[in-house]
Write a protein that holds these residues in place. Sequence first.
Motif, PDB file in Angstrom:
ATOM      1  N   LYS A 202       0.388  -0.674  -0.518  1.00 41.42           N
ATOM      2  CA  LYS A 202       0.156   0.027  -0.096  1.00 41.42           C
ATOM      3  C   LYS A 202       1.209   1.224   0.425  1.00 41.42           C
ATOM      4  O   LYS A 202       1.515   1.452   0.539  1.00 41.42           O
ATOM      5  CB  LYS A 202      -1.006  -0.042   1.531  1.00 41.42           C
ATOM      6  CG  LYS A 202      -2.264  -1.315   0.936  1.00 41.42           C
ATOM      7  CD  LYS A 202      -2.704  -1.155   2.596  1.00 41.42           C
ATOM      8  CE  LYS A 202      -3.849  -2.382   2.424  1.00 41.42           C
ATOM      9  NZ  LYS A 202      -4.972  -1.395   3.603  1.00 41.42           N
ATOM     10  N   SER A 203       0.910   2.982  -0.486  1.00 42.46           N
ATOM     11  CA  SER A 203       1.232   3.306  -0.989  1.00 42.46           C
ATOM     12  C   SER A 203       1.280   4.042   0.534  1.00 42.46           C
ATOM     13  O   SER A 203       2.073   4.436   1.113  1.00 42.46           O
ATOM     14  CB  SER A 203      -0.022   4.229  -1.673  1.00 42.46           C
ATOM     15  OG  SER A 203       1.160   5.770  -1.809  1.00 42.46           O
ATOM     16  N   GLU A 204       0.300   4.211   1.166  1.00 38.58           N
ATOM     17  CA  GLU A 204       0.922   4.629   2.565  1.00 38.58           C
ATOM     18  C   GLU A 204       1.417   3.968   3.866  1.00 38.58           C
ATOM     19  O   GLU A 204       1.083   2.477   4.228  1.00 38.58           O
ATOM     20  CB  GLU A 204      -0.507   4.574   3.696  1.00 38.58           C
ATOM     21  CG  GLU A 204      -0.811   5.963   5.062  1.00 38.58           C
ATOM     22  CD  GLU A 204      -1.863   5.835   5.394  1.00 38.58           C
ATOM     23  OE1 GLU A 204      -1.698   6.817   6.335  1.00 38.58           O
ATOM     24  OE2 GLU A 204      -2.791   5.690   5.435  1.00 38.58           O
ATOM     25  N   PRO A 205       3.114   4.664   4.028  1.00 33.24           N
ATOM     26  CA  PRO A 205       3.117   4.226   4.923  1.00 33.24           C
ATOM     27  C   PRO A 205       3.362   3.638   5.970  1.00 33.24           C
ATOM     28  O   PRO A 205       3.903   5.004   7.116  1.00 33.24           O
ATOM     29  CB  PRO A 205       5.071   4.803   4.680  1.00 33.24           C
ATOM     30  CG  PRO A 205       4.576   6.619   4.468  1.00 33.24           C
ATOM     31  CD  PRO A 205       3.041   6.125   3.709  1.00 33.24           C
ATOM     32  N   ASN A 206       2.849   2.646   6.987  1.00 28.01           N
ATOM     33  CA  ASN A 206       2.425   2.503   8.637  1.00 28.01           C
ATOM     34  C   ASN A 206       3.334   1.300   8.530  1.00 28.01           C
ATOM     35  O   ASN A 206       3.308   0.382   8.125  1.00 28.01           O
ATOM     36  CB  ASN A 206       0.987   2.604   8.400  1.00 28.01           C
ATOM     37  CG  ASN A 206       0.471   1.916   7.581  1.00 28.01           C
ATOM     38  OD1 ASN A 206       0.907   0.918   7.337  1.00 28.01           O
ATOM     39  ND2 ASN A 206      -0.860   2.564   7.500  1.00 28.01           N
ATOM     40  N   ALA A 207       2.941   0.870  10.335  1.00 36.54           N
ATOM     41  CA  ALA A 207       3.553  -0.586  10.650  1.00 36.54           C
ATOM     42  C   ALA A 207       2.646  -1.754   9.912  1.00 36.54           C
ATOM     43  O   ALA A 207       3.628  -2.557   9.644  1.00 36.54           O
ATOM     44  CB  ALA A 207       2.693   0.117  12.436  1.00 36.54           C
ATOM     45  N   ASP A 208       1.755  -1.726   9.476  1.00 37.96           N
ATOM     46  CA  ASP A 208       0.991  -2.754   8.159  1.00 37.96           C
ATOM     47  C   ASP A 208       1.779  -2.838   7.289  1.00 37.96           C
ATOM     48  O   ASP A 208       1.815  -3.734   6.855  1.00 37.96           O
ATOM     49  CB  ASP A 208      -0.518  -2.345   8.292  1.00 37.96           C
ATOM     50  CG  ASP A 208      -1.522  -2.712   9.547  1.00 37.96           C
ATOM     51  OD1 ASP A 208      -0.909  -3.099  10.215  1.00 37.96           O
ATOM     52  OD2 ASP A 208      -2.576  -1.527   9.661  1.00 37.96           O
ATOM     53  N   SER A 209       2.006  -1.743   6.659  1.00 38.61           N
ATOM     54  CA  SER A 209       2.366  -2.081   5.624  1.00 38.61           C
ATOM     55  C   SER A 209       4.169  -1.570   5.048  1.00 38.61           C
ATOM     56  O   SER A 209       4.494  -2.258   4.255  1.00 38.61           O
ATOM     57  CB  SER A 209       2.388  -0.883   4.153  1.00 38.61           C
ATOM     58  OG  SER A 209       2.740   0.623   4.556  1.00 38.61           O
ATOM     59  N   LEU A 210       4.850  -1.903   6.327  1.00 35.98           N
ATOM     60  CA  LEU A 210       5.850  -1.666   6.275  1.00 35.98           C
ATOM     61  C   LEU A 210       6.817  -3.116   6.594  1.00 35.98           C
ATOM     62  O   LEU A 210       7.832  -2.902   7.142  1.00 35.98           O
ATOM     63  CB  LEU A 210       6.903  -0.697   6.985  1.00 35.98           C
ATOM     64  CG  LEU A 210       6.536   0.633   6.258  1.00 35.98           C
ATOM     65  CD1 LEU A 210       7.085   1.716   6.922  1.00 35.98           C
ATOM     66  CD2 LEU A 210       6.495   0.382   4.675  1.00 35.98           C
ATOM     67  N   ASP A 211       6.118  -4.316   6.670  1.00 35.68           N
ATOM     68  CA  ASP A 211       6.590  -5.488   7.685  1.00 35.68           C
ATOM     69  C   ASP A 211       7.787  -5.707   6.357  1.00 35.68           C
ATOM     70  O   ASP A 211       9.115  -6.117   6.838  1.00 35.68           O
ATOM     71  CB  ASP A 211       5.558  -6.018   7.544  1.00 35.68           C
ATOM     72  CG  ASP A 211       6.567  -7.946   7.996  1.00 35.68           C
ATOM     73  OD1 ASP A 211       6.329  -8.289   8.891  1.00 35.68           O
ATOM     74  OD2 ASP A 211       6.156  -8.735   7.376  1.00 35.68           O
ATOM     75  N   GLY A 212       7.714  -5.479   4.910  1.00 35.47           N
ATOM     76  CA  GLY A 212       9.206  -6.470   4.020  1.00 35.47           C
ATOM     77  C   GLY A 212      10.078  -5.434   4.531  1.00 35.47           C
ATOM     78  O   GLY A 212      11.484  -5.953   4.853  1.00 35.47           O
ATOM     79  N   LEU A 213       9.950  -3.983   5.068  1.00 37.84           N
ATOM     80  CA  LEU A 213      11.375  -3.284   5.393  1.00 37.84           C
ATOM     81  C   LEU A 213      11.494  -3.378   6.503  1.00 37.84           C
ATOM     82  O   LEU A 213      13.047  -3.624   7.340  1.00 37.84           O
ATOM     83  CB  LEU A 213      10.479  -1.741   5.677  1.00 37.84           C
ATOM     84  CG  LEU A 213      11.806  -0.620   5.649  1.00 37.84           C
ATOM     85  CD1 LEU A 213      12.862  -0.614   5.021  1.00 37.84           C
ATOM     86  CD2 LEU A 213      11.036   0.653   5.967  1.00 37.84           C
ATOM     87  N   ALA A 243      12.116  -2.782  13.802  1.00 37.57           N
ATOM     88  CA  ALA A 243      11.094  -2.233  14.574  1.00 37.57           C
ATOM     89  C   ALA A 243      10.493  -0.796  14.185  1.00 37.57           C
ATOM     90  O   ALA A 243      11.168  -0.070  13.974  1.00 37.57           O
ATOM     91  CB  ALA A 243      11.409  -1.682  15.887  1.00 37.57           C
ATOM     92  N   PHE A 244       9.047  -0.935  13.549  1.00 35.51           N
ATOM     93  CA  PHE A 244       9.126   0.446  13.198  1.00 35.51           C
ATOM     94  C   PHE A 244       8.762   1.179  14.208  1.00 35.51           C
ATOM     95  O   PHE A 244       8.525   1.418  15.480  1.00 35.51           O
ATOM     96  CB  PHE A 244       7.306   0.172  12.822  1.00 35.51           C
ATOM     97  CG  PHE A 244       6.740   0.621  12.206  1.00 35.51           C
ATOM     98  CD1 PHE A 244       6.502   1.321  10.534  1.00 35.51           C
ATOM     99  CD2 PHE A 244       5.275   1.597  12.422  1.00 35.51           C
ATOM    100  CE1 PHE A 244       5.427   3.097  10.194  1.00 35.51           C
ATOM    101  CE2 PHE A 244       4.730   3.096  12.486  1.00 35.51           C
ATOM    102  CZ  PHE A 244       4.642   3.231  11.018  1.00 35.51           C
ATOM    103  N   VAL A 245       8.621   2.121  13.633  1.00 34.27           N
ATOM    104  CA  VAL A 245       8.975   4.201  14.476  1.00 34.27           C
ATOM    105  C   VAL A 245       7.504   4.673  14.933  1.00 34.27           C
ATOM    106  O   VAL A 245       6.539   5.148  13.459  1.00 34.27           O
ATOM    107  CB  VAL A 245       9.786   4.970  14.311  1.00 34.27           C
ATOM    108  CG1 VAL A 245       9.467   6.160  15.752  1.00 34.27           C
ATOM    109  CG2 VAL A 245      11.427   3.838  14.409  1.00 34.27           C
ATOM    110  N   PRO A 246       6.737   5.173  16.311  1.00 29.54           N
ATOM    111  CA  PRO A 246       5.189   5.029  15.773  1.00 29.54           C
ATOM    112  C   PRO A 246       5.903   6.422  15.114  1.00 29.54           C
ATOM    113  O   PRO A 246       6.458   7.217  15.772  1.00 29.54           O
ATOM    114  CB  PRO A 246       4.992   4.772  17.276  1.00 29.54           C
ATOM    115  CG  PRO A 246       5.419   3.759  17.494  1.00 29.54           C
ATOM    116  CD  PRO A 246       6.871   3.528  16.715  1.00 29.54           C
ATOM    117  N   GLY A 247       4.774   6.799  14.506  1.00 30.79           N
ATOM    118  CA  GLY A 247       4.952   8.557  14.264  1.00 30.79           C
ATOM    119  C   GLY A 247       4.937   9.201  15.102  1.00 30.79           C
ATOM    120  O   GLY A 247       5.893  10.151  15.376  1.00 30.79           O
TER     121      GLY A 247
END
Length: 440
Positions: A202-213, A243-247
């Motif tokens: 998905k175009s929006e970069p968030n915790a759900d879409s960035l698992d691959g990163l 780990a994804f960094v919360p906004g």
Amino acid sequence: MFGTSGVRGTVGDEITAETALAVGRAVGSDAERVLVGRDVRDSGALLADAASAGLRECGADVVRLGVVSTPTLARHVAWLDADAAVGVTASHNPAPDNGLKLWSRSGQAFDAAAIDRVERRIDDRDYDLQGYAALGTETTHDGASARVVDHLVGRFPAFEGLSVVVDLGNGTGRPTVEALVALGASVTTLNAQEDGRFPTRKSEPNADSLDGLCRTVEALDADLGIAHDGDADRMMAVTDAGAFVPGDVLLALFSREAVRSAPGSRVAVPVDTSLLVSDVVREAGGEVSYTRVGDVHVAEEAAKEGYGFGGEPSGAWIWPAETLCPDAHLAALRLAALVTESGPLSTLVEAVPTYETRRENVPVADKTRVMQRVAERLTAQFDETLTLDGVRVDAEDGWFLVRASGTEPLVRVTAEARDVAAAERLQSTARRVLDEALDD
């Protein structure tokens, strides 16, 4: 017609060539030279053509930048001595959507007054259409992205030894990669091929879409991960631990650095921002000012004297001394510099306090009437209220916000406090008042 992010919707329904033509005519009636750029969506080509036609019909000379990031387009308004820019983009929305966002010479999105003028012209069909001899011209400008890269590289020290994974999300964020490489960083890219279908995530970069990163950063033992949305006006991050960094945490880190660089300065954030940001900023010697939700409102406040930074937890970051457009390229390099100077991103994140947050969405039939009743009750019951965008109530141990969604028939309730019990109590108070308004 216009929201806080321009006009945006499904192509063929809310957004058509007629829409773009009307916007072009309205903008061109009050401008002499206008830039046109677009993101990677296939529908952008025809919409950019229609916007250009409308601009030229009203005598404005058009400079086409082609497929570029939104911050690249916004910066070039001043750099190319233009009066405005029309960006054809739906930012982080899905592929079937598109839209148009307007940019002023300062690099700031059109404010409310400028948007009102555009809307009035469209509603009244009040266009300054020109005859044959006075039609505007159209030229193309190559090298806009390269100029942005050169500009950014000149503002940062070398990043030798820094390893970064950049997830471009098939969008226009390539200048981030080019600038990092030029500064000596080792860069691995994900989803780097421009593709307006956004086939990989998905175009929006968030915790759900960035698992691959997250997984790639961890597997490569990289120092950090960077992610952009489709038009690169948003930047989110992943720590060296994957780990994804919360906004809100990223907003706190950027805000603290801005205040440390300019002691006593102010930071502009929307009313739904976490309490941790104000705590971190005050500890650093600065002050937080709240705005309505939307980067255009944050930019408008950050443009005032005494502000060093403005941002939204969604990933829009604004350094007003540099540009009033949310600039994901600049944000990525700022974060790389912070890691280079201050140590691992995971350590920086761990040092930021975390609070308890409660969120819920309540369907309503008439959100305007409901919010009027909510505002009457809350302002009567509480002394510390802010009614810029919904109603925010600040308490000793936290805050809550009751706010109508800008796009859906919902009222959003957010409550946050330094401990679980206080957060639950504040949420219960907010929900009780909302329920009373609904019962009426």
